[in-house]
Design a protein around this motif. Sequence first.
Motif, PDB file in Angstrom:
ATOM      1  N   ILE A  95      36.455  37.801  36.188  1.00  0.00           N
ATOM      2  CA  ILE A  95      35.332  37.588  37.104  1.00  0.00           C
ATOM      3  C   ILE A  95      34.372  38.765  37.122  1.00  0.00           C
ATOM      4  O   ILE A  95      33.155  38.587  37.093  1.00  0.00           O
ATOM      5  N   VAL A  96      34.904  39.992  37.171  1.00  0.00           N
ATOM      6  CA  VAL A  96      34.011  41.154  37.271  1.00  0.00           C
ATOM      7  C   VAL A  96      33.082  41.268  36.053  1.00  0.00           C
ATOM      8  O   VAL A  96      31.867  41.384  36.218  1.00  0.00           O
ATOM      9  N   PRO A  97      33.607  41.189  34.798  1.00  0.00           N
ATOM     10  CA  PRO A  97      32.667  41.211  33.670  1.00  0.00           C
ATOM     11  C   PRO A  97      31.748  39.996  33.644  1.00  0.00           C
ATOM     12  O   PRO A  97      30.568  40.122  33.294  1.00  0.00           O
ATOM     13  N   LEU A  98      32.276  38.830  34.036  1.00  0.00           N
ATOM     14  CA  LEU A  98      31.433  37.620  34.041  1.00  0.00           C
ATOM     15  C   LEU A  98      30.238  37.817  34.965  1.00  0.00           C
ATOM     16  O   LEU A  98      29.093  37.530  34.602  1.00  0.00           O
ATOM     17  N   LEU A  99      30.474  38.326  36.170  1.00  0.00           N
ATOM     18  CA  LEU A  99      29.396  38.479  37.147  1.00  0.00           C
ATOM     19  C   LEU A  99      28.448  39.619  36.770  1.00  0.00           C
ATOM     20  O   LEU A  99      27.236  39.474  36.875  1.00  0.00           O
ATOM     21  N   THR A 100      29.014  40.765  36.356  1.00  0.00           N
ATOM     22  CA  THR A 100      28.145  41.914  36.079  1.00  0.00           C
ATOM     23  C   THR A 100      27.412  41.752  34.751  1.00  0.00           C
ATOM     24  O   THR A 100      26.192  41.882  34.702  1.00  0.00           O
ATOM     25  N   LEU A 101      28.165  41.454  33.668  1.00  0.00           N
ATOM     26  CA  LEU A 101      27.542  41.368  32.346  1.00  0.00           C
ATOM     27  C   LEU A 101      26.824  40.047  32.170  1.00  0.00           C
ATOM     28  O   LEU A 101      25.728  39.986  31.613  1.00  0.00           O
ATOM     29  N   GLY A 102      27.441  38.955  32.656  1.00  0.00           N
ATOM     30  CA  GLY A 102      26.885  37.627  32.441  1.00  0.00           C
ATOM     31  C   GLY A 102      25.748  37.281  33.390  1.00  0.00           C
ATOM     32  O   GLY A 102      24.749  36.700  32.985  1.00  0.00           O
ATOM     33  N   PHE A 103      25.894  37.632  34.662  1.00  0.00           N
ATOM     34  CA  PHE A 103      24.910  37.210  35.660  1.00  0.00           C
ATOM     35  C   PHE A 103      24.093  38.358  36.229  1.00  0.00           C
ATOM     36  O   PHE A 103      23.246  38.147  37.087  1.00  0.00           O
ATOM     37  N   GLY A 104      24.372  39.586  35.796  1.00  0.00           N
ATOM     38  CA  GLY A 104      23.591  40.724  36.278  1.00  0.00           C
ATOM     39  C   GLY A 104      23.813  41.034  37.747  1.00  0.00           C
ATOM     40  O   GLY A 104      22.962  41.635  38.395  1.00  0.00           O
ATOM     41  N   VAL A 105      24.976  40.624  38.284  1.00  0.00           N
ATOM     42  CA  VAL A 105      25.286  40.884  39.694  1.00  0.00           C
ATOM     43  C   VAL A 105      25.745  42.334  39.839  1.00  0.00           C
ATOM     44  O   VAL A 105      26.423  42.877  38.962  1.00  0.00           O
ATOM     45  N   ASP A 106      25.382  42.981  40.937  1.00  0.00           N
ATOM     46  CA  ASP A 106      25.850  44.344  41.207  1.00  0.00           C
ATOM     47  C   ASP A 106      27.376  44.356  41.251  1.00  0.00           C
ATOM     48  O   ASP A 106      28.009  43.455  41.810  1.00  0.00           O
ATOM     49  N   ILE A 107      27.975  45.416  40.675  1.00  0.00           N
ATOM     50  CA  ILE A 107      29.438  45.427  40.502  1.00  0.00           C
ATOM     51  C   ILE A 107      30.165  45.421  41.846  1.00  0.00           C
ATOM     52  O   ILE A 107      31.290  44.921  41.957  1.00  0.00           O
ATOM     53  N   ARG A 108      29.533  45.922  42.920  1.00  0.00           N
ATOM     54  CA  ARG A 108      30.204  45.914  44.220  1.00  0.00           C
ATOM     55  C   ARG A 108      30.365  44.493  44.750  1.00  0.00           C
ATOM     56  O   ARG A 108      31.421  44.117  45.264  1.00  0.00           O
ATOM     57  N   TYR A 109      29.303  43.668  44.593  1.00  0.00           N
ATOM     58  CA  TYR A 109      29.431  42.247  44.950  1.00  0.00           C
ATOM     59  C   TYR A 109      30.472  41.561  44.062  1.00  0.00           C
ATOM     60  O   TYR A 109      31.234  40.715  44.518  1.00  0.00           O
ATOM     61  N   ALA A 110      30.473  41.941  42.768  1.00  0.00           N
ATOM     62  CA  ALA A 110      31.391  41.304  41.814  1.00  0.00           C
ATOM     63  C   ALA A 110      32.840  41.590  42.199  1.00  0.00           C
ATOM     64  O   ALA A 110      33.696  40.703  42.165  1.00  0.00           O
ATOM     65  N   ILE A 111      33.123  42.838  42.584  1.00  0.00           N
ATOM     66  CA  ILE A 111      34.487  43.211  42.967  1.00  0.00           C
ATOM     67  C   ILE A 111      34.889  42.470  44.244  1.00  0.00           C
ATOM     68  O   ILE A 111      36.016  41.979  44.367  1.00  0.00           O
ATOM     69  N   GLY A 112      33.962  42.361  45.200  1.00  0.00           N
ATOM     70  CA  GLY A 112      34.252  41.628  46.437  1.00  0.00           C
ATOM     71  C   GLY A 112      34.632  40.180  46.144  1.00  0.00           C
ATOM     72  O   GLY A 112      35.634  39.668  46.661  1.00  0.00           O
ATOM     73  N   ALA A 113      33.839  39.526  45.284  1.00  0.00           N
ATOM     74  CA  ALA A 113      34.120  38.126  44.939  1.00  0.00           C
ATOM     75  C   ALA A 113      35.434  38.005  44.176  1.00  0.00           C
ATOM     76  O   ALA A 113      36.219  37.083  44.410  1.00  0.00           O
ATOM     77  N   ALA A 114      35.702  38.960  43.266  1.00  0.00           N
ATOM     78  CA  ALA A 114      36.930  38.910  42.472  1.00  0.00           C
ATOM     79  C   ALA A 114      38.158  39.055  43.370  1.00  0.00           C
ATOM     80  O   ALA A 114      39.147  38.340  43.197  1.00  0.00           O
ATOM     81  N   LEU A 115      38.086  39.952  44.353  1.00  0.00           N
ATOM     82  CA  LEU A 115      39.221  40.148  45.266  1.00  0.00           C
ATOM     83  C   LEU A 115      39.549  38.857  46.008  1.00  0.00           C
ATOM     84  O   LEU A 115      40.718  38.495  46.173  1.00  0.00           O
ATOM     85  N   VAL A 116      38.487  38.170  46.470  1.00  0.00           N
ATOM     86  CA  VAL A 116      38.697  36.910  47.199  1.00  0.00           C
ATOM     87  C   VAL A 116      39.384  35.891  46.289  1.00  0.00           C
ATOM     88  O   VAL A 116      40.329  35.207  46.691  1.00  0.00           O
ATOM     89  N   SER A 117      38.935  35.803  45.034  1.00  0.00           N
ATOM     90  CA  SER A 117      39.534  34.831  44.113  1.00  0.00           C
ATOM     91  C   SER A 117      40.983  35.201  43.805  1.00  0.00           C
ATOM     92  O   SER A 117      41.828  34.330  43.617  1.00  0.00           O
TER      93      SER A 117
END
Lengths: 147, 303
Positions: free
Chosen positions: B32-54
Motif C-alpha cells: 500500500i505505501v509504495p502504491l499510494l506514494t509512487l503510484g498516486f503521489g500521496v504524501d507518505i504520512r497519509y499513505a502510512i496512516g491508510a496502510a496501518l488501517v488496512s
Amino acid sequence: MSAGDRDRRSPSAAATPAMVAPADLPPPPREPMAGAIALVLRGGVMLAAAVGLIGGVLFLIRHGHEVPHYRVFRGEPSEYRSLVGVLGGTFAEQGRAIVQLAVMILIAVPVVRVALALFGYLRERDWPFIAVTLVVLAILVHGLVAG
Amino acid sequence: MTILVLSLLLLAGSFFGGLLGALSGLGGGVVIVPLLTLGFGVDIRYAIGAALVSVIATSSGAAAAYIRDGFANLRAGMFLEIATSIGAVVGAIMASWFDPNVIGAIFGAVLLAQVALSLKPAKKPGAPPVADSGAVGAAVGGGDAAAAVVAPAASDRLALALRLPSTYPTPQGPVAYGLVRVPLGLAIMGMAGALSGLVGIGAGAFKVLAFDKAMRVPLKVSTTTSNFMIGVTATASAGIYLQRGYIDPGLALPVMLGVLAGALVGARLLPVMSTRALRLIFLVVLVAAGGQMLFEGLTGGLK
C-alpha cells in the motif's frame, strides 16, 4: 484450586492435551475467551466495513466530483482526530465523519480483543496473564488517548 | 482526476495489493505505501496512516479463522505483544522526528529485508512449499518437520512460568511444542513493533523470524500467531497516527476495503495456486517497489 483443576473443567481441554502433554507438565491452558475473541474480530471488521461503505457512498455523492489534495500533507482537521469530533459529524450525517467513525471502530477491534482476554484471565485468576494483559491494554489505551 | 475516480482507482489498486500481500505472504501493508506514494503521489504520512488501517483489518479478519482452527498461540501472542506494542509506540513517535524522505528510505530497506527473509531456503531441499496460511508468512521458511518441534519440557524458564507451551493440530493429531529463547524473541518482537510503527507495515516476516528462528515454534503456529499479533501492534501506533491527523478517511476507506477483499481472495487462491514461479514474480514486484522507495527517499524524491 490448582491450574490443572481449572483446565480440566473445560471438556475440550480434557479431551485433547492429555494425550500428548508429557506427564511432568500440566496440560497446556485453554484460552478461556477464544470463541468470543474470534467473534469480536470478525464482527468488528464486518461492522467497520459496513459503516465505512455507508459513509463512503454519502461522501462520494456529495464530494465525488471534487479534486483531491493528497499530494500536499496538511493533516486532518481536529474533528477527524477524536471520537467526540467524529460523533458530532456523524450525527450531522457527514459522509467523511461516518467513514472516520468506521476507521475508529476498526482501531477499537484489537482493543476490545485484549479487553476480552483480560476478562477471561480474571475469571481464571491467572495472575501473571492478568498483569501481561493489563500492560498491553494500557499501552493501547495510551496510544489512543495520549497520542 | 476527481475524488470518485481516485477512490475507485485506490479500491482496485488496494485489491491487487491485498492479493499480492496474501500470495507473497508479506501482508497488504508493504504494497500500500509504495502504491499510494509512487503510484498516486500521496504524501507518505497519509499513505502510512491508510496502510496501518488496512493492516488492522486484514489481521483481525484472518485471525478469527486461526483461533478457531487452534493454530495461533494466544498466550504467547499476548505476552509478546507487550514488546511489539511498546515498539510500535516508540516507532510512531520516531516517525514524527524524521523527514518523509528518511521514512521512505527506511521503508524501502525494510521491504527489501522482508523479501530477503521470505526467500530463505527451506530447511530441507525439496520439501513441499508451505501452502497453508492466510495473509502473512506463507512464503517464509519451508517444510517444517514435526521432528524439529521443541519438547514442552525443554522450554526456557520464562516460557514455563507463563505456561506458553501449547499444542497445535496436525493430520496425526495434536502435537505439543515448547518455546526456547523467549527473551531473544521479545527483543526481536520489540524491533518488529518499532518498524511497524515507523513505516506502517505489519512486519509479519520479522515476527515469524522471532517465533520460528529464535523461539523454535512450529512454522504454522509462527505465521498464525504473528498474524494475530499484527492487529494489536498496528493499533498501538494507529491511535497515535489518528491523533496526528495522518489517517484520512477518504484514503483509508478504499484502501481498507480493497486490501480486505484482496486478502480474502488471496487466502482462497493460495492453496490452489501455490506455484513458486508466481510467488517469485510477486517478490520481483516487491523488490522493485522497495528499491524505488529506497531510491526516492535517498534522493529526496518524496516530498
